[in-house]
Design an enzyme around this catalytic site. Structure first.
Site, PDB file in Angstrom:
ATOM      1  N   CYS A 170      20.432  44.730  11.840  1.00  8.39           N
ATOM      2  CA  CYS A 170      20.991  43.588  12.581  1.00  8.39           C
ATOM      3  C   CYS A 170      22.192  43.969  13.459  1.00  8.39           C
ATOM      4  O   CYS A 170      22.321  43.495  14.587  1.00  8.39           O
ATOM      5  CB  CYS A 170      21.368  42.474  11.615  1.00  8.39           C
ATOM      6  SG  CYS A 170      22.131  43.034  10.096  1.00  8.39           S
TER       7      CYS A 170
ATOM      8  N   HIS B 141      27.469  38.825  13.498  1.00  6.13           N
ATOM      9  CA  HIS B 141      28.168  40.102  13.351  1.00  6.13           C
ATOM     10  C   HIS B 141      28.917  40.392  14.653  1.00  6.13           C
ATOM     11  O   HIS B 141      28.332  40.346  15.748  1.00  6.13           O
ATOM     12  CB  HIS B 141      27.170  41.243  13.113  1.00  6.13           C
ATOM     13  CG  HIS B 141      26.457  41.179  11.788  1.00  6.13           C
ATOM     14  ND1 HIS B 141      26.796  40.307  10.771  1.00  6.13           N
ATOM     15  CD2 HIS B 141      25.418  41.926  11.307  1.00  6.13           C
ATOM     16  CE1 HIS B 141      25.999  40.508   9.726  1.00  6.13           C
ATOM     17  NE2 HIS B 141      25.154  41.467  10.037  1.00  6.13           N
TER      18      HIS B 141
HETATM   19  P1  NAP Z   1      16.807  38.423   0.602  1.00  2.55           P
HETATM   20  O1  NAP Z   1      17.423  37.117   0.951  1.00  2.55           O
HETATM   21  O2  NAP Z   1      17.299  39.128  -0.616  1.00  2.55           O
HETATM   22  O3  NAP Z   1      15.197  38.239   0.498  1.00  2.55           O
HETATM   23  C1  NAP Z   1      14.359  39.267  -0.003  1.00  2.55           C
HETATM   24  C2  NAP Z   1      12.907  38.793  -0.041  1.00  2.55           C
HETATM   25  O4  NAP Z   1      12.123  39.858  -0.629  1.00  2.55           O
HETATM   26  C3  NAP Z   1      12.674  37.542  -0.908  1.00  2.55           C
HETATM   27  O5  NAP Z   1      11.662  36.758  -0.338  1.00  2.55           O
HETATM   28  C4  NAP Z   1      12.176  38.136  -2.231  1.00  2.55           C
HETATM   29  O6  NAP Z   1      11.333  37.253  -2.965  1.00  2.55           O
HETATM   30  C5  NAP Z   1      11.345  39.310  -1.703  1.00  2.55           C
HETATM   31  N1  NAP Z   1      11.161  40.302  -2.776  1.00  2.55           N
HETATM   32  C6  NAP Z   1      12.096  40.868  -3.576  1.00  2.55           C
HETATM   33  N2  NAP Z   1      11.511  41.685  -4.482  1.00  2.55           N
HETATM   34  C7  NAP Z   1      10.179  41.617  -4.259  1.00  2.55           C
HETATM   35  C8  NAP Z   1       9.027  42.214  -4.865  1.00  2.55           C
HETATM   36  N3  NAP Z   1       9.164  43.041  -5.917  1.00  2.55           N
HETATM   37  N4  NAP Z   1       7.805  41.920  -4.384  1.00  2.55           N
HETATM   38  C9  NAP Z   1       7.655  41.071  -3.322  1.00  2.55           C
HETATM   39  N5  NAP Z   1       8.711  40.464  -2.699  1.00  2.55           N
HETATM   40  C10 NAP Z   1       9.948  40.743  -3.168  1.00  2.55           C
HETATM   41  O7  NAP Z   1      16.991  39.487   1.790  1.00  2.55           O
HETATM   42  P2  NAP Z   1      17.095  39.198   3.385  1.00  2.55           P
HETATM   43  O8  NAP Z   1      18.511  39.160   3.815  1.00  2.55           O
HETATM   44  O9  NAP Z   1      16.192  38.066   3.723  1.00  2.55           O
HETATM   45  O10 NAP Z   1      16.530  40.562   3.978  1.00  2.55           O
HETATM   46  C11 NAP Z   1      15.133  40.842   4.003  1.00  2.55           C
HETATM   47  C12 NAP Z   1      14.901  42.202   4.657  1.00  2.55           C
HETATM   48  O11 NAP Z   1      15.364  42.147   6.013  1.00  2.55           O
HETATM   49  C13 NAP Z   1      15.676  43.329   3.982  1.00  2.55           C
HETATM   50  O12 NAP Z   1      14.897  44.496   4.013  1.00  2.55           O
HETATM   51  C14 NAP Z   1      16.931  43.433   4.828  1.00  2.55           C
HETATM   52  O13 NAP Z   1      17.521  44.710   4.761  1.00  2.55           O
HETATM   53  C15 NAP Z   1      16.391  43.121   6.216  1.00  2.55           C
HETATM   54  N6  NAP Z   1      17.348  42.541   7.165  1.00  2.55           N
HETATM   55  C16 NAP Z   1      18.180  41.517   6.795  1.00  2.55           C
HETATM   56  C17 NAP Z   1      19.058  40.977   7.753  1.00  2.55           C
HETATM   57  C18 NAP Z   1      20.038  39.866   7.434  1.00  2.55           C
HETATM   58  O14 NAP Z   1      20.878  39.558   8.302  1.00  2.55           O
HETATM   59  N7  NAP Z   1      19.982  39.223   6.268  1.00  2.55           N
HETATM   60  C19 NAP Z   1      19.036  41.456   9.063  1.00  2.55           C
HETATM   61  C20 NAP Z   1      18.137  42.481   9.405  1.00  2.55           C
HETATM   62  C21 NAP Z   1      17.303  42.999   8.446  1.00  2.55           C
HETATM   63  P3  NAP Z   1      11.903  36.364  -4.215  1.00  2.55           P
HETATM   64  O15 NAP Z   1      12.675  35.230  -3.621  1.00  2.55           O
HETATM   65  O16 NAP Z   1      10.663  35.940  -4.900  1.00  2.55           O
HETATM   66  O17 NAP Z   1      12.771  37.272  -5.032  1.00  2.55           O
END
Ligand code: NAP
Length: 355
Positions: A149, A242
Site C-alpha cells: 500500500c 498513509h
Molecule cells: P485482515 O483484515 O487480517 O484479513 C485477512 C483475511 O484472510 C481474512 O478474510 C481472513 O479470514 C483470511 N484468512 C486468514 N487466515 C486464513 C486461512 N488460513 N485460510 C483462508 N483465509 C484466511 O488483513 P487485510 O488488511 O485485509 O490484508 C489482506 C491482505 O492484503 C494481506 O496479505 C495484506 O498484507 C494485504 N494488504 C493489506 C493492505 C491494508 O491496507 N490493510 C494494503 C495492501 C495489501 P477470517 O476472517 O476467516 O480469519
C-alpha cells in the site's frame, strides 16, 4: 454486456470488505463467491465479517455463504485479500486450476514472471502473463499482484519526476494508518496517543518493490530500476491514509519549476481507455501550505487519487515532497480492481472460458 463473475478470497478482512464495497454496482464485475478461513466458512457473510466500513454491507452479500478457499468457485476470476501466511499456496492453487488471481498479498510480488502492476506506471508489464502461463502451467489462469500500500503511494507520488528526470536515490519516511494492519490490527492501547517507529517487513517492501515497478521490460524480462532507497516506517493513530515524506536525487539535473511542470504536464496513460475505476487525475498536486492530510484528501476521487504536496528543493538531495494514498483503496482493493479493469481491457479477462 454480461458482467464477469468474481470471487473474493479473504472476503472478511479489511481489504476484503473494501472489495465488496467497491464492487457494489461495478459495471463490469459482480461478486458471486466469498471465501475466508475455516473460522468463517459455512457462516453467512454478516455472521462471519466484523464489518468496519461506514457504508452498509451490500444487500446481495449479507446472506451469501462464506466458502473455504477452494478453486471450485462459480466465478471467472478472483481477487485475493488473503493473509500472507496462506496466500502463496491458495493463490497458486487457483491459478493452476485456470482461474486468474488478482492479488494484494506480498507473496508473489517479486516473482520475475508475475506483474507487480500499477496501470498508470507500468501498464506494459502485463505481457509477462503469457510466459507465466507457459512456465508455470497455469493454462487460462495467471497471477497479477498490486504493490504494498505504501509503495503504491510512493511510486505514483514520484512518477512525474521519474519519467522526466530519472531518480537515483530516495529517502522515505512514512506515517501509516492503523487500517494498514488489517482487522483487528494494532491494539488500541499500543497506538492511541502514540507513534510506533517500526512496521514489520514494510521498509524492505518499500526498498525492493519500486525497483521492479519502475523496471524496464525487455524480451520478457524486467530489468530493475537502479534507485537506492532508504525507508523508515511509522504507525500513527490515523484510521485511513498513509502519508509518505520523500527526499530524492534525480538522474538528470532539474530545477524546481521543471519539477512543478512535470506534475502539471502529467497525463494518465489510461485516460483514453475509459476504465470505470480510473481517476482522470490519478496524481493531484496541491499547493496548499498544510496539505496533503489524511483527514482532508484521503477520499478524493473515491480514494483512487494520490495527493502530492510540499514540493520543495532539498538542501541534502535535490527535491522533497509528501504523498498521500488511501491504503485500503488505491493501496489495495481499489488498485486491484483497476488492475482487473486494465487486464479486461487488454483481453486477459473474460475473453476466454476460464473454467
Ligand atoms: P485482515 O483484515 O487480517 O484479513 C485477512 C483475511 O484472510 C481474512 O478474510 C481472513 O479470514 C483470511 N484468512 C486468514 N487466515 C486464513 C486461512 N488460513 N485460510 C483462508 N483465509 C484466511 O488483513 P487485510 O488488511 O485485509 O490484508 C489482506 C491482505 O492484503 C494481506 O496479505 C495484506 O498484507 C494485504 N494488504 C493489506 C493492505 C491494508 O491496507 N490493510 C494494503 C495492501 C495489501 P477470517 O476472517 O476467516 O480469519
Amino acid at each position: 454486456m454480461e458482467k464477469l463473475r468474481v470471487g473474493v478470497l479473504g472476503a472478511t478482512g479489511a481489504v476484503g470488505q473494501q472489495f465488496i464495497a467497491l464492487l457494489k454496482n461495478h459495471p463490469w464485475f459482480r461478486v458471486t463467491a466469498l471465501a475466508a478461513s475455516e473460522r468463517s466458512a459455512g457462516k453467512t457473510y454478516r455472521e462471519a465479517a466484523n464489518w468496519i466500513l461506514q457504508t452498509p454491507i451490500p444487500e446481495n452479500i449479507v446472506n451469501m455463504k462464506v466458502l473455504p478457499p477452494q478453486p471450485e468457485f462459480n466465478c471467472d476470476f478472483v481477487f485475493s485479500g488473503l493473509d500472507s501466511s496462506v496466500a502463496r499456496e491458495i493463490e497458486w492453487k487457483f491459478a493452476v486450476a485456470g482461474i486468474p488471481v488478482i492479488s494484494n498479498a506480498k507473496n508473489h510480488r517479486l516473482d520475475p514472471l508475475i506483474p507487480l502492476l500499477i496501470p498508470e506506471v507500468n501498464p506494459g508489464h502485463i505481457s509477462l502473463i503469457q510466459l507465466q502461463r507457459e512456465k508455470y502451467g497455469f493454462g487460462s489462469g495467471f497471477i497479477v499482484t498490486n504493490p504494498n500500500c505504501t509503495t503504491v503511494g510512493l511510486a505514483m507520488g514520484v512518477l512525474p519526476v521519474f519519467q522526466q528526470f530519472g531518480i537515483r536515490k530516495m529517502l522515505v519516511t512514512t506515517l501509516q494508518a492503523i487500517s494498514g494492519a488489517g482487522y483487528p490490527g494494532v491494539a488500541s492501547l499500543d497506538i492511541l496517543g502514540n507513534v510506533i517507529p517500526n512496521i514489520s517487513g514494510e521498509a524492505e517492501k518499500i526498498r525492493s518493490e519500486p525497483l521492479k515497478i519502475f523496471g524496464k521490460l525487455r524480451e520478457n524480462k524486467i530489468f530493475p530500476a537502479e534507485i537506492s532507497i532508504s525507508a523508515q516506517c511509522n504507525r500513527v493513530p490515523v484510521r485511513n491514509g498513509h502519508l509518505i515524506s520523500v527526499s530524492l536525487a534525480t538522474d538528470r539535473a532539474a530545477d524546481l519549476e521543471a519539477v512543478f511542470s512535470a506534475y502539471s504536464d502529467f497525463v494518465s496513460p489510461l485516460t483514453k481507455w475509459k476504465l470505470p475505476g480510473a481517476p482522470q487525475h490519478p496524481i493531484r498536486l496541491t499547493d496548499q501550505s498544510f496539505d496533503p492530510q489524511p483527514f482532508a484528501q484521503v477520499d478524493r476521487d473515491n480514494g483512487m487519487t494520490v495527493s502530492v504536496g510540499q514540493v520543495q528543493s532539498c538542501p541534502v538531495l535535490d527535491f522533497r515532497l509528501v504523498a498521500l494514498v488511501h491504503n485500503t483503496i488505491r493501496g489495495a482493493a481499489g488498485g486491484a480492481i483497476l488492475n482487473a479493469e486494465w487486464l479486461k481491457a487488454n483481453g486477459f479477462l473474460g475473453g476466454v472460458d476460464n473454467r
